[in-house]
Write an enzyme that holds these catalytic residues in place. Structure first.
Site, short mmCIF file in Angstrom:
data_model
loop_
_atom_site.label_atom_id
_atom_site.label_comp_id
_atom_site.label_asym_id
_atom_site.label_seq_id
_atom_site.Cartn_x
_atom_site.Cartn_y
_atom_site.Cartn_z
CG HIS A 8 -2.13 -0.71 1.25
ND1 HIS A 8 -2.62 -1.38 2.35
CD2 HIS A 8 -3.06 -0.87 0.26
CE1 HIS A 8 -3.79 -1.94 2.05
NE2 HIS A 8 -4.08 -1.66 0.79
CB CYS B 122 -2.75 0.51 8.59
SG CYS B 122 -1.42 0.24 7.45
N1 ARG Z 1 -3.98 -7.02 6.53
C1 ARG Z 1 -4.37 -5.80 5.89
C2 ARG Z 1 -4.34 -5.98 4.38
O1 ARG Z 1 -3.45 -6.64 3.90
C3 ARG Z 1 -3.48 -4.66 6.30
C4 ARG Z 1 -3.94 -3.35 5.78
C5 ARG Z 1 -3.02 -2.23 6.11
N2 ARG Z 1 -3.58 -1.00 5.80
C6 ARG Z 1 -2.94 0.01 5.20
N3 ARG Z 1 -3.52 1.15 5.12
N4 ARG Z 1 -1.74 -0.15 4.67
O2 ARG Z 1 -5.18 -5.51 3.65
#
Ligand code: ARG
Length: 263
Positions: free
Chosen positions: A157, A251
């Site tokens: 991300h 996150c």
């Molecule tokens: N386990 C989640 C996923 O893989 C983590 C999300 C993390 N969020 C972020 N904004 N980077 O989707």
């Protein structure tokens, strides 16, 4: 923010997630509460959404929407495991007085991949959000959109590889981007702080800045020093339990940029 009441690692949709190694839900909750308290002690107000059973990643509120000047673009997740979160977040906005809530057509994982830098929107793609989300962002928010391809699966991300500190400064992990992305970032920001491997690898860039205070992983001490030397105030938090799902402070945080917040 969304309390990690149902937090668990039961599937793997990023390289950090190991369903076979245990997570400590009570510890995750303590870390989340400390993060919330850090925001409140800095004078920010925190709204929460009711967690939904069976959605263990819902704690990662950044992925719930994108909000700019009170306009909301909903999300569409890449993986079915998180699909159910999209409607929960959209109905939160509808029931909290947000009049302009747009449903997403392309896959976009909200502020996980979409960051705001002054009047520009930065849109990450490559692992989660579709490149086509950029056109939708421009149409919904009426702003310039700069697309950034992500190339390292650990930094899946945009908010794991880049943190906007203020209108002209950001910190980032150069190896998470391609040449075009690095060049685009150099044209958007006057100053770019480079994260070292060891700070990026504890998701030190998954941080939240209010323009002065920067809430970030306490393990990212190199970054904290760089921030301090540039006049920012690092606010360290321990997110180690949530890191097991590939998430950090940012996150867990969706910024509600309401119209009245505009300077
Ligand atoms: N386990 C989640 C996923 O893989 C983590 C999300 C993390 N969020 C972020 N904004 N980077 O989707």
């Amino acid at each position: 923010m969304c309390p990690p009441e149902h937090f668990a690692v039961t599937y793997a949709i990023n390289p950090w997630m190991r369903p076979d190694s245990p997570v400590d839900p009570a510890r995750a909750m303590r870390q989340w509460r400390a993060l919330r308290a850090a925001y409140e002690s800095l004078g920010h107000s925190v709204a929460t959404i009711e967690p939904v059973a069976g959605l263990p990643d819902m704690v990662f509120a950044a992925n719930g929407a994108t909000v700019i000047d009170g306009t909301v673009l909903g999300v569409r997740f890449r993986y079915p495991e998180r699909e159910g979160e999209a409607a929960a977040y959209q109905s939160w906005f509808r029931s909290h007085g947000y009049a302009r809530v747009h449903a997403a057509a392309s896959v976009n994982e909200g502020e996980g991949d979409i960051l705001v830098a002054g009047d520009t929107i930065l849109a990450g793609y490559g692992f989660r959000s579709d490149a086509a989300a950029a056109g939708e962002l421009a149409a919904v928010f009426g702003r310039r959109v700069v697309s950034l391809r992500l190339v390292d699966p650990r930094f899946y991300h945009l908010d794991t590889a880049l943190c906007v500190l203020d209108g002209s400064t950001a910190m980032y992990y150069p190896a998470a981007f391609d040449d075009a992305g690095r060049a685009a970032l150099a044209s958007v920001f006057e100053e770019l702080i480079e994260a070292k491997d060891e700070d990026a690898e504890v998701l030190g860039l998954n941080a939240v800045s209010d323009g002065r205070h920067v809430v970030l992983a306490r393990q990212a001490d190199g970054l904290a020093r760089s921030l301090f030397s540039r006049g920012f105030v690092p606010v360290p938090v321990d997110m180690s339990e949530l890191l097991k799902a590939g998430g950090g402070a940012k996150c867990c945080t969706l910024e509600l940029r309401n119209q009245e917040d505009r300077p």
